[in-house]
Design an enzyme around this catalytic site. Structure first.
Site, mmCIF file in Angstrom:
data_model
loop_
_atom_site.group_PDB
_atom_site.id
_atom_site.type_symbol
_atom_site.label_atom_id
_atom_site.label_comp_id
_atom_site.label_asym_id
_atom_site.label_seq_id
_atom_site.Cartn_x
_atom_site.Cartn_y
_atom_site.Cartn_z
ATOM 1 N N ASP A 10 18.502 17.976 -33.087
ATOM 2 C CA ASP A 10 17.704 18.888 -33.888
ATOM 3 C C ASP A 10 17.155 19.939 -32.905
ATOM 4 O O ASP A 10 17.224 19.742 -31.686
ATOM 5 C CB ASP A 10 16.565 18.062 -34.523
ATOM 6 C CG ASP A 10 15.556 18.919 -35.234
ATOM 7 O OD1 ASP A 10 15.962 19.754 -36.054
ATOM 8 O OD2 ASP A 10 14.346 18.752 -34.959
ATOM 9 N N ASP A 12 13.958 22.471 -33.481
ATOM 10 C CA ASP A 12 12.489 22.574 -33.454
ATOM 11 C C ASP A 12 11.871 21.190 -33.275
ATOM 12 O O ASP A 12 12.102 20.296 -34.079
ATOM 13 C CB ASP A 12 12.020 23.225 -34.759
ATOM 14 C CG ASP A 12 10.507 23.192 -34.896
ATOM 15 O OD1 ASP A 12 9.811 23.265 -33.871
ATOM 16 O OD2 ASP A 12 10.031 23.076 -36.037
ATOM 17 N N GLY A 47 11.269 20.408 -40.269
ATOM 18 C CA GLY A 47 12.636 19.989 -40.581
ATOM 19 C C GLY A 47 13.153 20.459 -41.923
ATOM 20 O O GLY A 47 14.344 20.355 -42.189
ATOM 21 N N ARG A 50 13.465 27.014 -45.140
ATOM 22 C CA ARG A 50 12.481 28.082 -45.398
ATOM 23 C C ARG A 50 12.049 28.102 -46.875
ATOM 24 O O ARG A 50 10.869 28.194 -47.185
ATOM 25 C CB ARG A 50 13.122 29.426 -45.023
ATOM 26 C CG ARG A 50 12.136 30.519 -44.741
ATOM 27 C CD ARG A 50 12.855 31.796 -44.342
ATOM 28 N NE ARG A 50 13.747 31.625 -43.203
ATOM 29 C CZ ARG A 50 14.641 32.518 -42.795
ATOM 30 N NH1 ARG A 50 14.765 33.664 -43.449
ATOM 31 N NH2 ARG A 50 15.417 32.297 -41.750
ATOM 32 N N SER A 117 17.099 25.539 -39.188
ATOM 33 C CA SER A 117 16.697 26.939 -39.012
ATOM 34 C C SER A 117 17.871 27.901 -39.112
ATOM 35 O O SER A 117 18.911 27.686 -38.495
ATOM 36 C CB SER A 117 16.016 27.125 -37.654
ATOM 37 O OG SER A 117 15.710 28.483 -37.470
ATOM 38 N N ASN A 119 17.595 30.672 -37.819
ATOM 39 C CA ASN A 119 17.420 31.433 -36.576
ATOM 40 C C ASN A 119 17.838 30.628 -35.342
ATOM 41 O O ASN A 119 17.516 31.020 -34.217
ATOM 42 C CB ASN A 119 15.947 31.841 -36.424
ATOM 43 C CG ASN A 119 15.481 32.727 -37.559
ATOM 44 O OD1 ASN A 119 16.042 33.794 -37.795
ATOM 45 N ND2 ASN A 119 14.474 32.285 -38.301
ATOM 46 N N ASP A 171 12.808 14.972 -34.636
ATOM 47 C CA ASP A 171 11.342 14.836 -34.552
ATOM 48 C C ASP A 171 10.684 14.765 -35.925
ATOM 49 O O ASP A 171 9.493 14.473 -36.020
ATOM 50 C CB ASP A 171 10.723 16.029 -33.809
ATOM 51 C CG ASP A 171 10.772 17.284 -34.646
ATOM 52 O OD1 ASP A 171 11.870 17.644 -35.106
ATOM 53 O OD2 ASP A 171 9.715 17.897 -34.874
#
Ligand code: B16
Ligand code: MG
Length: 218
Positions: A10, A12, A47, A50, A117, A119, A171
């Protein structure tokens, strides 16, 4: 013991802490919408996509908005988030991550990214980590959000490995569930009281190596 042929990460909260930038950008949007949004609330966004994140914020504020406003709110939040991202440097890679990835590479263990994400590539580029990943599956390539396993299954397929031969590092609760749902072994990065569903939980990658991974797998 099943072999470890690949590790799927993952982004972030595992490679880098972008949650703090997501929080600042969402909080600014929440303020515009007249919603109180705390760091505690922010845990629920980890996780998830958006779209889901904005739905959760509106639910917290007990608010509904029209579809066009929803789209423009997400775009504004993403613009503020990108302002933070463009300031990021390789120093923000979390402790021990680079060393662990170097060790995996030296042992010919495949490395893939599975991040919700949209991004993800921009972030990896910004922190100088893009070249480590053989496959990158991000929010642009999936329909379902974690805890659906789609993202991890796509990542495993992209590197031509079966889920049972891959280890996922996550996480977020939603991410740990997604990995389990896909038939992966999963190492939670964080606190055991939060990520209790994971097969193992470690605080982070500082001092963590392949030998640790092999011993917890036994
Ligand atoms: P974006 P991960 C996730 O990244 C974040 O944890 C989550 O908070 C965010 O909403 C999601 O990415 C979507 O991000 O707005 O940049 O597309 O943990 O899956 O790497
Ligand atoms: Mg995460």
């Amino acid at each position: 013991m099943k072999p470890i042929k690949a590790c799927i990460f993952d982004l972030d909260g595992v490679i880098v802490d972008t949650a703090k930038y997501h929080f600042l950008a969402w909080q600014r949007l929440a303020q515009e919408l007249g919603i109180t949004f705390t760091e505690h609330d922010n845990e629920r966004l980890k996780g998830v996509s958006r779209v889901e994140s904005l739905k959760i914020i509106l639910e917290i504020g007990n608010k509904t908005i029209a579809e066009a406003e929803f789209e423009s709110a997400m775009a504004r939040k993403n613009g503020w988030f990108l302002d933070y991202i463009h300031q990021m440097t390789p120093e923000e890679v979390l402790p021990g991550v680079q060393k662990f990835l170097d060790e995996l590479k030296s042992q010919n263990i495949k490395i893939a990214l599975a991040s919700s994400s949209k991004n993800a590539e921009t972030i990896l580029q910004q922190i100088g980590m893009l070249a480590y990943f053989e496959a990158i599956i991000d929010g642009n390539q999936v329909i379902e959000t974690k805890p659906n396993p789609e993202i991890f299954l796509k990542a495993a397929r992209a590197i031509d490995e079966k889920p049972e031969n891959c280890i996922v590092f996550e996480d977020a609760i939603a991410g740990v569930e997604a990995a389990i749902n896909g038939g992966f072994r999963v190492v939670g990065i964080g606190l055991p009281e939060v990520l209790g569903e994971a097969d193992w939980v470690v605080r982070g990658f500082e001092g963590f190596g392949l030998a640790n991974l092999q011993s917890i797998l036994q």
